[in-house]
Design a protein around this motif. Structure first.
Motif, PDB file in Angstrom:
ATOM      1  N   PHE A 137       0.848  -1.193   0.000  1.00 20.71           N
ATOM      2  CA  PHE A 137       0.000   0.000   0.000  1.00 20.71           C
ATOM      3  C   PHE A 137       0.885   1.245   0.000  1.00 20.71           C
ATOM      4  CE2 PHE A 137      -4.498   1.134   1.400  1.00 20.71           C
ATOM      5  CZ  PHE A 137      -4.356   2.506   1.205  1.00 20.71           C
ATOM      6  N   GLY A 138       1.031   1.873  -1.158  1.00 16.07           N
ATOM      7  CA  GLY A 138       1.779   3.113  -1.254  1.00 16.07           C
ATOM      8  C   GLY A 138       0.896   4.295  -0.911  1.00 16.07           C
ATOM      9  N   CYS A 141       5.351  10.516  -3.587  1.00 16.04           N
ATOM     10  CA  CYS A 141       4.526   9.948  -4.664  1.00 16.04           C
ATOM     11  C   CYS A 141       5.122   8.699  -5.294  1.00 16.04           C
ATOM     12  CB  CYS A 141       4.305  11.008  -5.737  1.00 16.04           C
ATOM     13  SG  CYS A 141       3.542  12.519  -5.129  1.00 16.04           S
ATOM     14  N   TYR A 142       6.242   8.238  -4.781  1.00 17.38           N
ATOM     15  CA  TYR A 142       6.926   7.082  -5.363  1.00 17.38           C
ATOM     16  C   TYR A 142       6.455   5.744  -4.778  1.00 17.38           C
ATOM     17  CZ  TYR A 142      10.812   3.870  -6.342  1.00 17.38           C
ATOM     18  OH  TYR A 142      11.565   2.792  -6.734  1.00 17.38           O
ATOM     19  N   GLY A 143       5.702   5.766  -3.681  1.00 16.38           N
ATOM     20  CA  GLY A 143       5.417   4.546  -2.928  1.00 16.38           C
ATOM     21  C   GLY A 143       4.819   3.414  -3.737  1.00 16.38           C
ATOM     22  N   ALA A 144       3.878   3.709  -4.640  1.00 17.45           N
ATOM     23  CA  ALA A 144       3.237   2.642  -5.416  1.00 17.45           C
ATOM     24  C   ALA A 144       4.222   1.987  -6.380  1.00 17.45           C
ATOM     25  CB  ALA A 144       2.031   3.182  -6.174  1.00 17.45           C
ATOM     26  N   ILE A 156      -1.303  -0.877  -4.231  1.00 13.46           N
ATOM     27  CA  ILE A 156      -2.202   0.262  -4.082  1.00 13.46           C
ATOM     28  C   ILE A 156      -1.412   1.567  -4.123  1.00 13.46           C
ATOM     29  CG2 ILE A 156      -3.797   1.451  -2.508  1.00 13.46           C
ATOM     30  CD1 ILE A 156      -4.956  -1.141  -3.597  1.00 13.46           C
ATOM     31  N   GLY A 157      -1.985   2.588  -4.727  1.00 13.63           N
ATOM     32  CA  GLY A 157      -1.538   3.965  -4.573  1.00 13.63           C
ATOM     33  C   GLY A 157      -2.753   4.791  -4.205  1.00 13.63           C
ATOM     34  N   SER A 158      -2.827   5.285  -2.978  1.00 11.06           N
ATOM     35  CA  SER A 158      -4.030   5.972  -2.492  1.00 11.06           C
ATOM     36  C   SER A 158      -3.645   7.195  -1.678  1.00 11.06           C
ATOM     37  CB  SER A 158      -4.874   5.017  -1.637  1.00 11.06           C
ATOM     38  OG  SER A 158      -6.042   5.652  -1.165  1.00 11.06           O
ATOM     39  N   ASP A 159      -4.191   8.352  -2.056  1.00 13.71           N
ATOM     40  CA  ASP A 159      -3.815   9.592  -1.382  1.00 13.71           C
ATOM     41  C   ASP A 159      -4.880  10.668  -1.541  1.00 13.71           C
ATOM     42  OD1 ASP A 159      -1.134   9.661  -0.079  1.00 13.71           O
ATOM     43  OD2 ASP A 159      -0.489   8.888  -2.029  1.00 13.71           O
ATOM     44  N   ILE A 160      -4.773  11.664  -0.661  1.00 15.24           N
ATOM     45  CA  ILE A 160      -5.567  12.890  -0.751  1.00 15.24           C
ATOM     46  C   ILE A 160      -4.581  14.050  -0.768  1.00 15.24           C
ATOM     47  CG2 ILE A 160      -7.326  14.327   0.341  1.00 15.24           C
ATOM     48  CD1 ILE A 160      -8.375  11.741   1.687  1.00 15.24           C
ATOM     49  N   ALA A 161      -4.559  14.803  -1.860  1.00 12.35           N
ATOM     50  CA  ALA A 161      -3.618  15.910  -2.027  1.00 12.35           C
ATOM     51  C   ALA A 161      -4.250  17.188  -1.488  1.00 12.35           C
ATOM     52  CB  ALA A 161      -3.257  16.074  -3.506  1.00 12.35           C
ATOM     53  N   ARG A 162      -3.618  17.761  -0.469  1.00  7.62           N
ATOM     54  CA  ARG A 162      -4.124  18.980   0.181  1.00  7.62           C
ATOM     55  C   ARG A 162      -3.005  20.011   0.307  1.00  7.62           C
ATOM     56  NH1 ARG A 162      -8.754  18.639   3.557  1.00  7.62           N
ATOM     57  NH2 ARG A 162      -7.786  20.237   4.881  1.00  7.62           N
ATOM     58  N   TYR A 163      -3.292  21.224  -0.167  1.00  9.32           N
ATOM     59  CA  TYR A 163      -2.352  22.334  -0.017  1.00  9.32           C
ATOM     60  C   TYR A 163      -2.969  23.523   0.709  1.00  9.32           C
ATOM     61  CZ  TYR A 163       0.516  19.761  -3.320  1.00  9.32           C
ATOM     62  OH  TYR A 163       1.256  18.779  -3.928  1.00  9.32           O
ATOM     63  N   GLY A 164      -4.294  23.579   0.802  1.00 12.57           N
ATOM     64  CA  GLY A 164      -4.946  24.674   1.492  1.00 12.57           C
ATOM     65  C   GLY A 164      -5.686  25.605   0.550  1.00 12.57           C
ATOM     66  N   ALA A 181      -7.539   6.733  -5.694  1.00 12.12           N
ATOM     67  CA  ALA A 181      -6.720   5.532  -5.529  1.00 12.12           C
ATOM     68  C   ALA A 181      -6.671   4.730  -6.814  1.00 12.12           C
ATOM     69  CB  ALA A 181      -7.270   4.660  -4.399  1.00 12.12           C
ATOM     70  N   VAL A 182      -5.515   4.129  -7.048  1.00 12.55           N
ATOM     71  CA  VAL A 182      -5.386   3.100  -8.076  1.00 12.55           C
ATOM     72  C   VAL A 182      -5.093   1.782  -7.383  1.00 12.55           C
ATOM     73  CG1 VAL A 182      -4.616   4.658  -9.906  1.00 12.55           C
ATOM     74  CG2 VAL A 182      -2.935   3.561  -8.426  1.00 12.55           C
ATOM     75  N   ALA A 183      -5.550   0.704  -7.997  1.00  8.73           N
ATOM     76  CA  ALA A 183      -5.287  -0.647  -7.496  1.00  8.73           C
ATOM     77  C   ALA A 183      -4.830  -1.500  -8.665  1.00  8.73           C
ATOM     78  CB  ALA A 183      -6.535  -1.242  -6.851  1.00  8.73           C
ATOM     79  N   MET A 184      -3.732  -2.227  -8.473  1.00 10.02           N
ATOM     80  CA  MET A 184      -3.182  -3.066  -9.530  1.00 10.02           C
ATOM     81  C   MET A 184      -2.935  -4.474  -9.013  1.00 10.02           C
ATOM     82  SD  MET A 184      -0.262  -0.477 -11.062  1.00 10.02           S
ATOM     83  CE  MET A 184       0.427  -0.005  -9.458  1.00 10.02           C
TER      84      MET A 184
END
Length: 393
Positions: free
Chosen positions: A76-77, A111-114, A136-144, A157-160
């Protein structure tokens, strides 16, 4: 033995923000976002979704009775983990009803984890060709709100599944990677929003891409002429275009036209979803599969980048069993059924935070199969609507 990506699924909530509306609200020219950044829409993630539920909603599309017992690892990345100790992978394992005799590990390097998960999975399947690995590559991108990075938010999320004799992409053995301790982007434990040195990060991205591309060429003897398309990590889609332009002079005029056409195909989905962090490269790959004219045996290049920083160039060839029709239909239905939010509605969703104490969430506006129901005794409660029961964690 041929090993690679057998299935590739995606999920993000159906609520989104039109970036033209955001530009008007921020007194900006919409073309600054649509052309200058390369984004037109952005997924808006409600408080009832987290990295685990996003992953479960993606993975449930490709995990069923046919392959559930074959899954030997869940890698799980994410950089949006929900616990400093317990991996998101073990939460996901229970939600998907996977067998107990498997490994569950969370991987982190921006962003490299997956991609790390993909490479670890490749090596495992090489030794155990009867098994599959769920990556898995799953994230929520937050900058404000009202920040320079606001236009590059998003999530999903992507799942492979990584298998022997894959039906999508056969991975090549060669890859090139590069890492340095660089402060271009970071997310301190005490902050919900990321910190980024935007211009510096763009320069590092290009430098890392050129470095690993040259290394890959040195290892393999291949040139740009051996590639039909390139898929990039896309924090915003103009970033990948900058990467491609850095090597386009190496191609003939005819090939440059093909590579540019295929790049446009590869960023179609990303420009309507926004930044996925760990999943970004693989949504771009899915978009390429679905929107370009590809043929068996053609080679695709992939550039993965995680700030901080880690870069890798890897490649693969299109499988003889390649078929993108079902995925195209899924995305057509998904985009047609989305709900557009006003800027005020988006800001209200963004500002709604999960409290650091027990809470019961209203999930009536979230139609996903898997949702975050709330927190009880400091444990997240997940609801699988197909079972109509709360999964306690």
């Amino acid at each position: 033995m041929q090993i690679g990506i057998d299935q590739l699924a995606f999920y993000t909530p159906q609520t989104y923000l039109d970036l033209t509306d955001l530009a008007h609200a921020r007194d900006e020219d919409p073309d600054k976002y649509r052309i200058g950044i390369g984004q037109s829409e952005q997924a808006v993630i409600p408080v009832t979704q987290d990295a685990v539920t996003l992953a479960a909603n993606a993975a449930s599309q490709i995990i069923d009775q046919d392959n559930r017992q074959q899954i030997a690892m869940v890698l799980f990345g994410t950089e949006s983990g929900i616990d400093n100790s317990k991996s998101a992978a073990v939460y996901l394992k229970r939600l998907l009803n996977l067998p107990d005799n498997l490994r569950t590990v969370e991987l982190k390097q921006a962003c490299y984890g997956a991609t790390a998960g993909l490479q670890f999975a490749h090596d495992y399947v090489l030794l155990h060709p009867d098994k599959q690995v769920l990556v898995i590559g799953s994230d929520i991108a937050r900058y404000g709100l009202n920040t320079p990075g606001e236009v590059t938010q998003g999530g999903g999320a992507v799942a492979m599944t990584i298998t022997a004799d894959p039906r999508l992409l056969i991975l090549d053995d060669a890859s090139a990677f590069h890492s340095e301790d660089i402060m271009d982007f970071w997310r301190p434990l005490y902050r919900r929003e990321a910190l980024v040195d935007g211009r510096y990060s763009e320069n590092v991205y290009i430098d890392f891409f050129k470095a690993v591309w040259q290394d890959y060429q040195g290892q393999t003897g291949r040139s740009i002429a051996d590639f039909t398309a390139f898929a990039f990590h896309l924090p915003f889609t103009k970033m990948g275009l900058k990467g491609l332009r850095a090597i386009l002079p190496e191609a003939t005029a005819a090939q440059q036209e093909t590579l540019m056409q295929n790049f446009e195909a590869s960023r179609s989905y990303n420009r309507r979803v926004g930044n996925l962090y760990t999943g970004s490269l693989y949504l771009s790959l899915r978009s390429l599969f679905d929107n370009a004219t590809l043929h068996t045996g053609q080679r695709i290049g992939l550039f993965s980048y995680g700030s901080g920083a880690e870069g890798e160039f890897l490649s693969g060839t299109i499988s003889p069993e390649f078929d993108s029709k079902s995925s195209q239909q899924w995305f057509e239905h998904f985009f047609a059924s989305r709900k557009q939010l006003s800027v005020a509605e988006y800001e209200a969703v963004f500002n709604r935070q999960l409290p650091a104490h027990d809470v019961l969430l209203d999930t009536s506006d979230d139609d996903a199969r898997f949702v975050l129901k709330g927190i009880q005794h400091d444990q997240r409660q997940y609801l699988d609507r197909s079972k109509k029961a709360v999964t306690d964690q």
